[in-house]
Design an enzyme around this catalytic site. Sequence first.
Site, PDB file in Angstrom:
ATOM      1  N   ASP A  70      51.462  32.841  64.887  1.00 55.07           N
ATOM      2  CA  ASP A  70      51.265  32.392  63.516  1.00 55.07           C
ATOM      3  C   ASP A  70      50.237  31.253  63.563  1.00 55.07           C
ATOM      4  OD1 ASP A  70      51.805  31.742  60.743  1.00 55.07           O
ATOM      5  OD2 ASP A  70      52.998  30.066  61.508  1.00 55.07           O
ATOM      6  N   ASP A 105      56.899  29.666  62.712  1.00 51.52           N
ATOM      7  CA  ASP A 105      57.622  28.480  62.250  1.00 51.52           C
ATOM      8  C   ASP A 105      58.359  28.684  60.925  1.00 51.52           C
ATOM      9  OD1 ASP A 105      55.177  28.497  60.656  1.00 51.52           O
ATOM     10  OD2 ASP A 105      55.789  26.502  60.003  1.00 51.52           O
ATOM     11  N   ASP A 133      49.276  28.730  60.452  1.00 53.00           N
ATOM     12  CA  ASP A 133      49.702  27.522  59.708  1.00 53.00           C
ATOM     13  C   ASP A 133      51.063  27.027  60.182  1.00 53.00           C
ATOM     14  OD1 ASP A 133      47.673  26.896  57.886  1.00 53.00           O
ATOM     15  OD2 ASP A 133      48.338  28.423  56.473  1.00 53.00           O
ATOM     16  N   SER A 145      54.916  28.756  55.716  1.00 49.49           N
ATOM     17  CA  SER A 145      55.171  27.358  56.051  1.00 49.49           C
ATOM     18  C   SER A 145      55.117  26.488  54.814  1.00 49.49           C
ATOM     19  CB  SER A 145      54.132  26.843  57.040  1.00 49.49           C
ATOM     20  OG  SER A 145      53.906  27.781  58.045  1.00 49.49           O
TER      21      SER A 145
HETATM   22 MG    MG Z   1      53.476  29.257  59.545  1.00 49.23          MG
END
Ligand code: MG
Length: 246
Positions: free
Chosen positions: A10, A207, A12, A172
């Site tokens: 990923d 994340d 960001d 995110s």
């Molecule tokens: Mg992300």
Amino acid sequence: MGETKVIFLDIDGTLIGDDYSPEPARNIIMWLKDNGFEIVFNSSKTWAEQEYYRKALNIRSPFIVENGSAIYVPEDYFPFEISAPRRKSYYVLEFGERYHKIKSILEGISEEFGLKYYGNSTIKEIMSFTGLPKKLAMLAMIREYSETVFQWNNEGFISVLELNDLRVSKGSRFFNIHGRVDKGKAALVLISLYQKIGRVRTYAVGDAPNDFPLLDVVDNPYLVGHLTHPRAKNINSIEELREVVL
Ligand code: MG
């Protein structure tokens, strides 16, 4: 031929921070390359944005755009042909919905739910919602298969979009609106291409909730930060991969 190690990243909140600079990622990307990983971006970012990061970090492998909506494979990357349309020097495997369709559905409900997204925002507004520098904001505006909702007055818009056969996922920072795609489904298609050339071991780092379908399908999933996923190992930052991944 030995085993290919493929790591899906990923962007960001995983590889880059709030200033969107590729510079802090340079060391870990170099380390992954030195250790034989094929680095595959798998992000809700657009083709144009991901090209910027691929050039900055000298990455030449395939990449997955707009939350699993399409895979871009450099045409000389695999030693076989792929039955997919070509765009520029890539094969493009498409799974997503067309941007104009998503935009027209959003237009019908934007007033009711107070929605702000790329398609109804000025570049100045986009820079202020996202913190993107102007150059990257312009690349983010070149959308093919998804929208990003920056602002809303209530989350009722999610079920309306789902009734229109769209999917909403949480990245995110914002909500992503796209077709019936996710990062995991696209990753599986790309993994099957790697498997044509030999054994593959897969890794992923994310994340946010929109990374979970990706973390579900790889051999070694990692999650940056404090969310929990049933299979993923939590790490504090992507730099920590050096300690856990080999
Ligand atoms: Mg992300």
